[in-house]
Design a protein around this motif. Structure first.
Motif, PDB file in Angstrom:
ATOM      1  N   ALA A 328     -20.075  -4.417  34.188  1.00  0.00           N
ATOM      2  CA  ALA A 328     -19.507  -5.737  34.510  1.00  0.00           C
ATOM      3  C   ALA A 328     -19.993  -6.219  35.879  1.00  0.00           C
ATOM      4  O   ALA A 328     -20.182  -7.414  36.093  1.00  0.00           O
ATOM      5  N   ARG A 329     -20.201  -5.276  36.792  1.00  0.00           N
ATOM      6  CA  ARG A 329     -20.725  -5.670  38.121  1.00  0.00           C
ATOM      7  C   ARG A 329     -22.194  -6.039  38.035  1.00  0.00           C
ATOM      8  O   ARG A 329     -22.683  -6.865  38.802  1.00  0.00           O
ATOM      9  N   ALA A 330     -22.898  -5.424  37.071  1.00  0.00           N
ATOM     10  CA  ALA A 330     -24.352  -5.647  36.969  1.00  0.00           C
ATOM     11  C   ALA A 330     -24.702  -6.931  36.214  1.00  0.00           C
ATOM     12  O   ALA A 330     -25.723  -7.557  36.503  1.00  0.00           O
ATOM     13  N   ILE A 331     -23.855  -7.325  35.279  1.00  0.00           N
ATOM     14  CA  ILE A 331     -24.201  -8.445  34.388  1.00  0.00           C
ATOM     15  C   ILE A 331     -24.428  -9.733  35.179  1.00  0.00           C
ATOM     16  O   ILE A 331     -23.641 -10.095  36.057  1.00  0.00           O
ATOM     17  N   GLN A 332     -25.527 -10.432  34.833  1.00  0.00           N
ATOM     18  CA  GLN A 332     -25.934 -11.651  35.554  1.00  0.00           C
ATOM     19  C   GLN A 332     -25.657 -12.915  34.751  1.00  0.00           C
ATOM     20  O   GLN A 332     -26.055 -13.993  35.163  1.00  0.00           O
ATOM     21  N   ALA A 333     -25.030 -12.764  33.581  1.00  0.00           N
ATOM     22  CA  ALA A 333     -24.903 -13.906  32.662  1.00  0.00           C
ATOM     23  C   ALA A 333     -23.778 -14.855  33.075  1.00  0.00           C
ATOM     24  O   ALA A 333     -22.926 -14.514  33.890  1.00  0.00           O
ATOM     25  N   LYS A 334     -23.780 -16.039  32.459  1.00  0.00           N
ATOM     26  CA  LYS A 334     -22.692 -16.997  32.665  1.00  0.00           C
ATOM     27  C   LYS A 334     -21.593 -16.771  31.643  1.00  0.00           C
ATOM     28  O   LYS A 334     -20.442 -17.112  31.856  1.00  0.00           O
ATOM     29  N   VAL A 335     -21.968 -16.204  30.494  1.00  0.00           N
ATOM     30  CA  VAL A 335     -20.989 -16.023  29.422  1.00  0.00           C
ATOM     31  C   VAL A 335     -21.301 -14.753  28.627  1.00  0.00           C
ATOM     32  O   VAL A 335     -22.471 -14.422  28.406  1.00  0.00           O
ATOM     33  N   VAL A 336     -20.230 -14.041  28.257  1.00  0.00           N
ATOM     34  CA  VAL A 336     -20.363 -12.852  27.406  1.00  0.00           C
ATOM     35  C   VAL A 336     -19.770 -13.203  26.043  1.00  0.00           C
ATOM     36  O   VAL A 336     -18.603 -13.583  25.954  1.00  0.00           O
ATOM     37  N   VAL A 337     -20.594 -13.126  25.003  1.00  0.00           N
ATOM     38  CA  VAL A 337     -20.124 -13.447  23.648  1.00  0.00           C
ATOM     39  C   VAL A 337     -19.971 -12.120  22.902  1.00  0.00           C
ATOM     40  O   VAL A 337     -20.961 -11.441  22.627  1.00  0.00           O
ATOM     41  N   GLU A 338     -18.727 -11.759  22.595  1.00  0.00           N
ATOM     42  CA  GLU A 338     -18.474 -10.429  22.037  1.00  0.00           C
ATOM     43  C   GLU A 338     -18.696 -10.411  20.517  1.00  0.00           C
ATOM     44  O   GLU A 338     -17.794 -10.750  19.746  1.00  0.00           O
ATOM     45  N   GLY A 339     -19.901 -10.016  20.111  1.00  0.00           N
ATOM     46  CA  GLY A 339     -20.182  -9.830  18.691  1.00  0.00           C
ATOM     47  C   GLY A 339     -19.541  -8.550  18.192  1.00  0.00           C
ATOM     48  O   GLY A 339     -18.971  -8.499  17.102  1.00  0.00           O
TER      49      GLY A 339
END
Ligand code: NAD
Length: 440
Positions: A328-339
């Motif tokens: 979670a600290r590493a993620i650079q995205a604007k949105v996480v879409v949980e498939g």
């Protein structure tokens, strides 16, 4: 999963980079924790929370199967039936080495929320067999599936409990289950039990649009999110963990909207391509080869590099417990879409939200699968065949309507979208319990 069987001796050990580095966690307790939080938000009647805190039935079967070499192996299968207040138990069957009762309980519980949230006449269930489907031949896979279906016996049925594909299973698995079940009932009932499973091949009573349905539903959620945020999907980038049914269809459908998948990962490792993968070609490759391993169009990267990759969209579409604190600290995205179901841990979620990264939660984002399963079941009941356009239009309307109700609830009640989804699902179930009251 790939339709191509891989013999045990051919399976390479998963490289370290592909393994989950997040410590084990108690998935069912995590789901119960969200239930408790959402219950507080809507002042859920305590007796309703008590009923929903445990599944109604937990079925475990041990069944023997003769393998190709003559050896008899004993397999452990599960079917957990969480709740059937709104309709028959409904949920997928997972084939994986890591399947446990705790995991199946968590997944069955989440199915109750999805059915309720989407307004479907379904309760929640889930099943699985603890084994690696990549480690057996196609013939063995068929015998394992048929023997499991037989062992479940009357615990499933088109008006009682309706399985579907999940991780490690596909439309072929459902065709075997349906055929086995139809041979267990009298010949005069054979035609009326097609709806015992959904996600069947189209020629065997499946519906058009089911294979891509989960990915398609995710696309509708993401496009609604993008519209609300004023974010232009065209020209944006994405990372996807899991390139099976869910992840690959999401990638292919988004490529048509101009989203470029620049990093992918699965059980065999992680790949990066700054130009963007050809999602169609990669999907075909996985269907042929069983994984992204050896795909020529990308550079190998580590799991840590994958999560830290700069991209606008992050789509965990493999398994639970993948985005912990470190990811979670590493993620650079604007949105996480949980498939996937449960890919983000509560600790990971807290960090993502603190960092201003939006989450489109599993019970909302991946519920296109169960929704189109419902369309298949209705077609089976009515002996109808709907066109792809009909299925697609219905799904789009359903996903957008529910997305909006979740978003409105979250904004009005100042909760995140996961708790909003749980709260809306619980409120519907509660209203039915209040009307019907408790037997006797
Ligand atoms: P699938 O078997 O088609 O694909 C699973 C993918 O996960 C594969 O790419 C596999 O390599 C990858 N994977 C497995 N172990 C991994 C690991 N340790 N690290 C990285 N990747 C790994 O399954 P699917 O149907 O696409 O399901 C994926 C997820 O989506 C699951 O959580 C499932 O519960 C959820 N889901 C599926 C559906 C559906 O309709 N199939 C609907 C809703 C939710």
């Amino acid at each position: 999963m790939s339709s191509k069987p891989i013999s045990q001796s051919n399976i390479p050990a998963a490289p370290q980079s592909a393994r989950s580095l997040v410590p084990e966690y108690d998935f069912f307790r995590v789901v119960q924790g969200y239930l408790d939080q959402a219950a507080k938000v809507i002042n859920l009647e305590p007796y309703v929370a008590t009923i929903l805190s445990q599944p109604k039935n937990e079925i475990i079967v041990n069944f023997p199967v003769k393998m190709d070499n003559g050896e008899v192996r004993l397999f452990k299968g599960y079917r957990v039936q969480h709740n059937n207040l709104l309709g028959p138990f409904k949920g997928g069957i997972r084939y994986a080495q890591m399947v446990t009762l705790d995991e199946v309980k968590a997944l069955a519980t989440m199915m109750t929320w999805k059915g309720s949230l989407m307004g479907l006449p379904y309760g929640g269930g889930k099943g699985g067999i603890k084994f690696d489907p990549r480690g057996v031949t196609k013939g063995e896979l068929q015998r394992i599936t048929r023997r499991f279906t037989h062992a479940l016996g009357e615990n499933i049925g088109p008006e009682y409990d309706i399985p579907a594909p999940d991780m490690g299973t596909n439309s072929q698995t459902m065709a075997w289950m349906m055929d086995t079940y139809s041979n267990m009932v009298g010949s005069n009932q054979k035609q009326s039990v097609k709806g015992v499973v959904t996600g069947k091949p189209v020629a065997s009573g499946g519906t058009l649009g089911r294979t891509k349905a989960t990915g398609q539903g995710m696309v509708h959620c993401l496009t609604e999110w993008a519209r609300d945020k004023g974010f232009n999907l065209e020209g944006s980038t994405m990372i996807v963990q899991g390139f099976g049914n869910v992840g690959s269809h999401f990638g292919v459908l988004l490529s048509k909207l101009g989203v470029s998948t620049i990093a992918v990962g699965d059980h065999s490792g992680y790949l990066y391509n700054p130009e963007g993968f050809n999602a169609h070609k990669l999907q075909d490759y996985v269907l042929q080869n069983g994984s992204i391993g050896g795909y020529p169009g990308g550079k190998s990267i580590t799991r840590d590099e994958f999560w830290g990759m700069k991209a606008d969209i992050c789509a965990p579409s493999a398994l639970e417990n993948q985005i912990g604190e470190v990811e979670a600290r590493a993620i650079q995205a604007k949105v996480v879409v949980e498939g996937a179901n449960g890919p983000t841990t509560p600790e990971g979620e807290k960090i993502l939200l603190e960092r201003g990264i939006d989450i489109l939660p599993d019970v909302l984002a991946n519920s296109g699968g169960v929704t189109v399963s419902y369309y298949e079941w209705v077609q089976n009941k009515r002996s109808e065949t709907w066109t792809l356009d009909e299925v697609d239009e219905k799904l789009e309307r359903a996903m957008k309507r529910v997305y909006k109700s979740v978003d409105d609830f979250a904004r009005q009640r100042k909760v995140d979208r996961r708790i909003a989804s749980y709260a809306l699902a619980l409120a519907r179930i509660e209203s039915v319990y209040k009307e019907r009251e408790i037997f006797p």
